[in-house]
Design an enzyme around this catalytic site. Structure first.
Site, short mmCIF file in Angstrom:
data_model
loop_
_atom_site.label_atom_id
_atom_site.label_comp_id
_atom_site.label_asym_id
_atom_site.label_seq_id
_atom_site.Cartn_x
_atom_site.Cartn_y
_atom_site.Cartn_z
N GLU A 121 5.06 14.12 -20.89
CA GLU A 121 4.27 15.12 -21.64
C GLU A 121 4.07 16.44 -20.90
O GLU A 121 2.93 16.86 -20.66
CB GLU A 121 2.91 14.52 -22.04
CG GLU A 121 3.05 13.29 -22.92
CD GLU A 121 1.70 12.62 -23.23
OE1 GLU A 121 0.66 13.19 -22.90
OE2 GLU A 121 1.71 11.51 -23.79
N GLU A 155 7.07 4.57 -27.76
CA GLU A 155 5.65 4.31 -28.03
C GLU A 155 5.37 4.32 -29.53
O GLU A 155 4.35 4.83 -29.99
CB GLU A 155 4.76 5.36 -27.35
CG GLU A 155 5.01 5.52 -25.86
CD GLU A 155 4.02 6.47 -25.18
OE1 GLU A 155 3.00 6.84 -25.78
OE2 GLU A 155 4.29 6.82 -24.01
O1 G3I Z 1 -10.59 1.17 -17.28
C1 G3I Z 1 -11.72 1.75 -17.93
C2 G3I Z 1 -12.87 0.77 -17.99
O2 G3I Z 1 -13.29 0.50 -16.68
C3 G3I Z 1 -13.99 1.39 -18.82
O3 G3I Z 1 -14.99 0.45 -18.98
C4 G3I Z 1 -13.48 1.80 -20.19
C5 G3I Z 1 -14.55 2.48 -21.02
O4 G3I Z 1 -14.00 3.38 -21.95
O5 G3I Z 1 -12.42 2.69 -20.05
C6 G3I Z 1 -11.33 2.12 -19.35
O6 G3I Z 1 -10.30 3.07 -19.26
C7 G3I Z 1 -9.59 3.31 -20.46
C8 G3I Z 1 -8.12 3.00 -20.19
O7 G3I Z 1 -7.35 3.36 -21.32
C9 G3I Z 1 -7.89 1.53 -19.91
O8 G3I Z 1 -8.28 0.75 -20.98
C10 G3I Z 1 -9.77 4.77 -20.83
O9 G3I Z 1 -11.11 5.01 -21.21
C11 G3I Z 1 -8.84 5.14 -21.98
O10 G3I Z 1 -8.90 6.54 -22.19
C12 G3I Z 1 -7.42 4.74 -21.63
O11 G3I Z 1 -6.60 5.05 -22.74
C13 G3I Z 1 -5.21 5.00 -22.52
C14 G3I Z 1 -4.60 6.37 -22.80
O12 G3I Z 1 -3.19 6.29 -22.63
C15 G3I Z 1 -5.12 7.43 -21.87
O13 G3I Z 1 -4.58 8.66 -22.23
C16 G3I Z 1 -4.61 3.99 -23.48
O14 G3I Z 1 -5.09 2.69 -23.17
C17 G3I Z 1 -3.09 4.03 -23.40
O15 G3I Z 1 -2.56 3.22 -24.40
C18 G3I Z 1 -2.63 5.47 -23.60
O16 G3I Z 1 -1.24 5.52 -23.52
C19 G3I Z 1 -0.64 6.81 -23.69
C20 G3I Z 1 0.65 6.80 -22.91
O17 G3I Z 1 0.42 6.45 -21.57
C21 G3I Z 1 1.35 8.15 -22.98
N1 G3I Z 1 1.56 8.56 -24.36
C22 G3I Z 1 0.36 8.52 -25.18
C23 G3I Z 1 -0.30 7.15 -25.15
C24 G3I Z 1 -1.47 7.09 -26.07
O18 G3I Z 1 -2.49 7.95 -25.65
#
Ligand code: G3I
Length: 388
Positions: free
Chosen positions: A174, A287
């Site tokens: 990205e 994805e």
């Molecule tokens: O690990 C913490 C946890 O400790 C906490 O309690 C919780 C509360 O919200 O958050 C947890 O972290 C989250 C993390 O995923 C793990 O679950 C984050 O808030 C959350 O923002 C994060 O989201 C991820 C996202 O990327 C971040 O941008 C998604 O799971 C993941 O599927 C997503 O994947 C991305 C690709 O890498 C790149 N392309 C887009 C795609 C979708 O956004």
């Protein structure tokens, strides 16, 4: 913000063996293919079994929850897996110099036990980098030279740890702006910190750390999802320049996050896959998902009755396009179940983006993919993927 921008905002559990027995030692991957897909014992109608018939690995992003709670689906339906978050920098090095490989090792062990290939995701991205790194750069306690060193160390440590066991690495993720025209994003965290040479440098280090891995540039809206080819064209030109200057880049990953409210042009999608392939690159759909408006984040029942037609259609159309372009070497959905999809947390009011519902029941989208694979007998010949 672009109206049609798709992404504008941007442990070790038990290892279940699902599709086959514990297999041979981990494979090293040649860049030009492998020894042929291992026959899958298990459901011959699974996505992975149907994909194997045309040498097209079908994959999913997996969370630790997917692995521990739903191993039959995680292992039984897919032949290539990606860590949803397991391999991102903030996950593997939450404190400076203190590594946590729990989730990444769990994913690798699960993949190995289930004869699955692995897509590594991702080494260089503005998001999900550790807080110690961003705050250190912000307050000046990490200098530019030190940042270069930290990045080099990060790439060699992570890619080196799994050397010979990752099929495709999403090296950079990205880096392009939305909008028309699109360009390398001057406001990207890495570009601001280290300048545009950071991307080729990352590819070079990753290649040194694992010369057998296929190295990808990965992005969204690069196969017409926003209704234009602006980002596609910008990425195409830039990737060609990287190739011309000898950067070890082997593929382009299109994320393919769709939304039913914006429609979808399968012809453009296919042409764009072909266009990337015309550079002599591998192409991967990395994805895929199709979100829509829903009643609530918990139940995720689509509120637009047309979604029940649009979602299966768009999943099948993406897969059919991928099938018909020989440069496409894998087709991955970004999580298989609405129960732990990223969508409701990012797009308020939307969800139901996956091929299984919140109770892990296959949806029409699943069956549409199955049907697309069943009907793919006339698909162009592709090289067999490496054996997992
Ligand atoms: O690990 C913490 C946890 O400790 C906490 O309690 C919780 C509360 O919200 O958050 C947890 O972290 C989250 C993390 O995923 C793990 O679950 C984050 O808030 C959350 O923002 C994060 O989201 C991820 C996202 O990327 C971040 O941008 C998604 O799971 C993941 O599927 C997503 O994947 C991305 C690709 O890498 C790149 N392309 C887009 C795609 C979708 O956004």
């Amino acid at each position: 913000m672009e109206r049609r921008s798709v992404l504008a905002m941007g442990a070790a559990g038990a290892v279940a063996v699902v599709a086959g027995g514990l297999g041979a030692a981990a494979p090293a991957f040649a860049q030009t293919g492998g020894r042929g897909a291992k026959p899958v014992s298990g459901d011959p109608q699974s996505l992975r079994a149907l994909g194997a018939q045309i040498n097209l690995p079908i994959g999913s992003a997996l969370t630790p929850q997917d692995i521990t709670q739903w191993p039959q689906i995680s292992g039984g339906q897919f032949s290539v897996v990606t860590g949803a978050n397991a391999m991102k920098w903030e996950t593997v090095e939450p404190a400076r110099g203190q590594y946590n490989w729990t989730d990444a090792d769990q994913l690798m062990a699960f993949a190995h036990a289930n004869h699955q290939l692995v897509r590594g995701h991702t080494l260089l991205w503005h998001n999900q980098i550790p807080a110690w790194l961003t705050s250190g750069v912000a307050d000046g306690s990490i200098t530019t030279n030190q940042l270069w060193g930290l990045l080099e160390q990060h790439i060699f440590t992570e890619v080196g740890r799994y050397r010979g066991r990752i099929w495709q690495w999403d090296v950079a993720n990205e880096f392009f702006t939305d909008g028309n025209p699109s360009s390398l994003n001057p406001d990207d965290w890495w570009i601001k910190a280290l300048g545009p040479t950071v991307v080729p440098k990352a590819f070079q280090w990753a290649h040194q750390a694992d010369p057998g891995a296929l190295l990808f540039y990965n992005d969204y809206n690069i196969t017409g999802e926003d209704g234009t080819n602006a980002k596609h064209n910008a990425v195409y030109d830039w990737v060609r320049q990287l190739q011309d200057s000898g950067v070890p880049i082997h593929g382009v990953g299109t994320q393919a996050h769709l939304d039913t409210q914006y429609g979808f042009d399968p012809q453009r999608f296919q042409q764009d896959l072909e266009h990337f392939g015309s550079l002599g690159l591998k192409v991967a759909v990395t994805e895929a998902d199709v979100r829509t408006f829903v009643d609530s984040p918990q139940t995720q029942v689509p509120t637009d009755s047309l979604a029940q037609f649009a979602q299966p259609f768009e999943y099948a159309a993406m897969l059919e396009a991928a099938i018909s372009v020989p440069a496409v070497i894998s087709f991955t959905v970004w999580g298989f179940t609405d129960a732990d999809s990223w969508v409701p947390g990012v797009f308020t009011g939307e969800g139901a983006a996956c091929i299984y519902d919140v109770n892990q029941q296959p949806k029409q989208a699943y069956y549409s993919m199955q049907k697309a694979l069943e009907l793919a007998h006339g698909a162009p010949r592709r090289a067999a993927p490496p054996r997992a």
